[in-house]
Design a protein around this motif. Structure first.
Motif, PDB file in Angstrom:
ATOM      1  N   SER A 138       0.816  -1.219   0.000  1.00 27.49           N
ATOM      2  CA  SER A 138       0.000   0.000   0.000  1.00 27.49           C
ATOM      3  C   SER A 138       0.841   1.256   0.000  1.00 27.49           C
ATOM      4  O   SER A 138       0.428   2.299  -0.523  1.00 27.49           O
ATOM      5  CB  SER A 138      -0.949  -0.006   1.210  1.00 27.49           C
ATOM      6  N   ALA A 139       2.043   1.172   0.542  1.00 27.18           N
ATOM      7  CA  ALA A 139       2.905   2.352   0.569  1.00 27.18           C
ATOM      8  C   ALA A 139       3.397   2.726  -0.812  1.00 27.18           C
ATOM      9  O   ALA A 139       3.833   3.854  -1.045  1.00 27.18           O
ATOM     10  CB  ALA A 139       4.095   2.106   1.500  1.00 27.18           C
ATOM     11  N   ASN A 140       3.341   1.782  -1.719  1.00 27.53           N
ATOM     12  CA  ASN A 140       3.829   2.042  -3.066  1.00 27.53           C
ATOM     13  C   ASN A 140       2.730   2.506  -4.008  1.00 27.53           C
ATOM     14  O   ASN A 140       2.999   2.792  -5.168  1.00 27.53           O
ATOM     15  CB  ASN A 140       4.467   0.778  -3.654  1.00 27.53           C
ATOM     16  N   LEU A 141       1.476   2.533  -3.544  1.00 25.97           N
ATOM     17  CA  LEU A 141       0.334   2.860  -4.387  1.00 25.97           C
ATOM     18  C   LEU A 141      -0.180   4.258  -4.109  1.00 25.97           C
ATOM     19  O   LEU A 141      -0.290   4.677  -2.947  1.00 25.97           O
ATOM     20  CB  LEU A 141      -0.786   1.848  -4.171  1.00 25.97           C
ATOM     21  N   THR A 142      -0.471   4.982  -5.153  1.00 23.17           N
ATOM     22  CA  THR A 142      -1.048   6.331  -5.023  1.00 23.17           C
ATOM     23  C   THR A 142      -2.252   6.418  -5.949  1.00 23.17           C
ATOM     24  O   THR A 142      -2.138   6.157  -7.153  1.00 23.17           O
ATOM     25  CB  THR A 142      -0.026   7.408  -5.403  1.00 23.17           C
ATOM     26  N   TRP A 143      -3.387   6.770  -5.390  1.00 22.26           N
ATOM     27  CA  TRP A 143      -4.644   6.879  -6.158  1.00 22.26           C
ATOM     28  C   TRP A 143      -5.008   8.344  -6.279  1.00 22.26           C
ATOM     29  O   TRP A 143      -5.060   9.064  -5.293  1.00 22.26           O
ATOM     30  CB  TRP A 143      -5.762   6.108  -5.445  1.00 22.26           C
ATOM     31  N   ASN A 144      -5.222   8.809  -7.507  1.00 22.76           N
ATOM     32  CA  ASN A 144      -5.491  10.228  -7.686  1.00 22.76           C
ATOM     33  C   ASN A 144      -6.970  10.562  -7.518  1.00 22.76           C
ATOM     34  O   ASN A 144      -7.390  11.692  -7.775  1.00 22.76           O
ATOM     35  CB  ASN A 144      -4.995  10.691  -9.057  1.00 22.76           C
ATOM     36  N   GLY A 145      -7.764   9.555  -7.121  1.00 20.15           N
ATOM     37  CA  GLY A 145      -9.177   9.820  -6.879  1.00 20.15           C
ATOM     38  C   GLY A 145     -10.015   9.771  -8.127  1.00 20.15           C
ATOM     39  O   GLY A 145     -11.246   9.893  -8.059  1.00 20.15           O
ATOM     40  N   SER A 146      -9.380   9.601  -9.276  1.00 16.33           N
ATOM     41  CA  SER A 146     -10.141   9.567 -10.515  1.00 16.33           C
ATOM     42  C   SER A 146      -9.954   8.228 -11.215  1.00 16.33           C
ATOM     43  O   SER A 146     -10.669   7.273 -10.943  1.00 16.33           O
ATOM     44  CB  SER A 146      -9.705  10.722 -11.425  1.00 16.33           C
ATOM     45  N   ASN A 147      -8.970   8.141 -12.068  1.00 17.40           N
ATOM     46  CA  ASN A 147      -8.776   6.902 -12.814  1.00 17.40           C
ATOM     47  C   ASN A 147      -7.315   6.530 -12.981  1.00 17.40           C
ATOM     48  O   ASN A 147      -6.946   5.843 -13.909  1.00 17.40           O
ATOM     49  CB  ASN A 147      -9.426   7.018 -14.194  1.00 17.40           C
ATOM     50  N   LEU A 148      -6.456   7.006 -12.078  1.00 19.28           N
ATOM     51  CA  LEU A 148      -5.032   6.731 -12.213  1.00 19.28           C
ATOM     52  C   LEU A 148      -4.481   6.186 -10.912  1.00 19.28           C
ATOM     53  O   LEU A 148      -4.598   6.814  -9.854  1.00 19.28           O
ATOM     54  CB  LEU A 148      -4.268   8.009 -12.596  1.00 19.28           C
ATOM     55  N   LEU A 149      -3.912   4.995 -10.993  1.00 20.86           N
ATOM     56  CA  LEU A 149      -3.254   4.354  -9.861  1.00 20.86           C
ATOM     57  C   LEU A 149      -1.769   4.312 -10.170  1.00 20.86           C
ATOM     58  O   LEU A 149      -1.343   3.711 -11.155  1.00 20.86           O
ATOM     59  CB  LEU A 149      -3.789   2.932  -9.643  1.00 20.86           C
ATOM     60  N   THR A 150      -0.959   4.950  -9.335  1.00 17.51           N
ATOM     61  CA  THR A 150       0.481   5.031  -9.548  1.00 17.51           C
ATOM     62  C   THR A 150       1.191   4.069  -8.614  1.00 17.51           C
ATOM     63  O   THR A 150       0.906   4.040  -7.409  1.00 17.51           O
ATOM     64  CB  THR A 150       0.993   6.457  -9.301  1.00 17.51           C
ATOM     65  N   ILE A 151       2.124   3.264  -9.176  1.00 22.36           N
ATOM     66  CA  ILE A 151       2.924   2.329  -8.397  1.00 22.36           C
ATOM     67  C   ILE A 151       4.335   2.876  -8.325  1.00 22.36           C
ATOM     68  O   ILE A 151       5.012   3.021  -9.340  1.00 22.36           O
ATOM     69  CB  ILE A 151       2.930   0.936  -9.037  1.00 22.36           C
ATOM     70  N   ALA A 152       4.784   3.202  -7.141  1.00 21.42           N
ATOM     71  CA  ALA A 152       6.148   3.705  -6.933  1.00 21.42           C
ATOM     72  C   ALA A 152       6.989   2.570  -6.375  1.00 21.42           C
ATOM     73  O   ALA A 152       6.919   2.267  -5.180  1.00 21.42           O
ATOM     74  CB  ALA A 152       6.139   4.902  -5.992  1.00 21.42           C
TER      75      ALA A 152
END
Length: 290
Positions: free
Chosen positions: A3-17
């Motif tokens: 979960s620390a590597n995931l960022t959700w922009n609240g719309s339609n983009l999930l970023t994996i760091a």
């Protein structure tokens, strides 16, 4: 776990760091719409198996395998399509192998019924070929089978239907050369006895006419590679034989001095024409036999 590597922009983009690891069998899907996977700038998309890179989609949008890999359908037909065409290529002068399993075959088909190359089920272009071979088919195990089998059947025949068309054309860049439309050889060696046939022609079934061979232009040579007349037969013995059947034949022979001898081979009180030349005229001799 990631979960620390995931960022959700609240719309339609999930970023994996960083990395994302699944434990056990998992499914990645969308409830509606397309699933899009984006990589960073100038980065490839890698598919790893046991932490080893197996497949990559390169920055040039090329699906590339790392080592020998297989694309397989466990059941049914595997179909690869594209509206802009399909290209199969290899790098570094390696081979492209299409290998059906068992009794399978390689099938090429098209729904396009017109054109020369655009209407071909299989089109082979070798415009960069120089001294090599455009198409090579070989077998060291063939017994009574056919190495190449070309057939046209059915009742849809129209005028000029052609099963095999071979054409060489264009201005040659070098003078005084010989080119060939086709070369056919049969050089089998036989243990005891046998017959080699280089070319066998058969035309039958037509109600108007059946032509086994038509030479539309050029001279035909038998025993010579440079025929000087429409039909040129070169041999130091009998050059021509006309037959009614296997026993009633007449031979035509040109001797070393250029004289012509016409000799019937069987019969009673046969007459031979000998010494036919420009200066001696013609001699008739009796060669009574049988």
């Amino acid at each position: 776990n990631n979960s620390a590597n995931l960022t959700w922009n609240g719309s339609n983009l999930l970023t994996i760091a960083g990395g994302l690891t699944f434990t056990g069998a998992q499914t990645l899907q969308t409830s509606t719409g397309a699933l899009t996977i984006n990589t960073g700038s100038a980065a490839a998309l890698n598919l790893n198996i046991n932490s080893t890179n197996a497949w990559s989609i390169t920055t040039g949008s090329i699906l590339q395998s790392n080592g020998a890999q297989t694309i397989n359908s466990s059941s049914g037909i595997l179909t690869v399509t594209g509206t802009g065409g399909l290209t199969l290529s290899t790098a570094s002068n390696t081979n492209l192998l299409l290998s059906p399993n068992g009794t399978g075959v390689i099938v090429c088909s098209t729904a396009n019924a017109t054109g020369v190359t655009t209407g071909s089920s299989l089109s082979l272009s070798t415009n960069s070929l120089t001294t090599g071979t455009g198409l090579y088919i070989a077998s060291s195990t063939l017994t009574s089978g056919l190495l190449v089998n070309l057939q046209v059947s059915g009742t849809a025949a129209a005028a000029s239907q052609t099963a095999l068309n071979i054409l060489t054309a264009g201005a040659t860049a070098t003078n005084a050369i010989t080119t060939y439309g086709a070369q056919i050889s049969n050089t089998h060696t036989n243990v005891t006895s046998g017959t080699n046939v280089a070319l066998y022609l058969n035309a039958s079934g037509a109600t108007t006419a059946n032509y086994g061979l038509i030479v539309n232009a050029g001279n035909a040579g038998f025993g010579t590679a440079a025929p000087a007349a429409a039909i040129d037969c070169l041999s130091t013995t009998e050059q021509l034989r006309l037959s009614y059947d296997s026993t009633h034949v007449t031979s035509f022979t040109v001797g070393s001095t250029g004289t012509l001898t016409i000799t019937p081979q069987t019969g009673t009180s046969l007459k031979s024409l000998t010494n036919i030349d420009a200066t001696s005229g013609m001699t008739l001799s009796n060669t009574s036999t049988g």
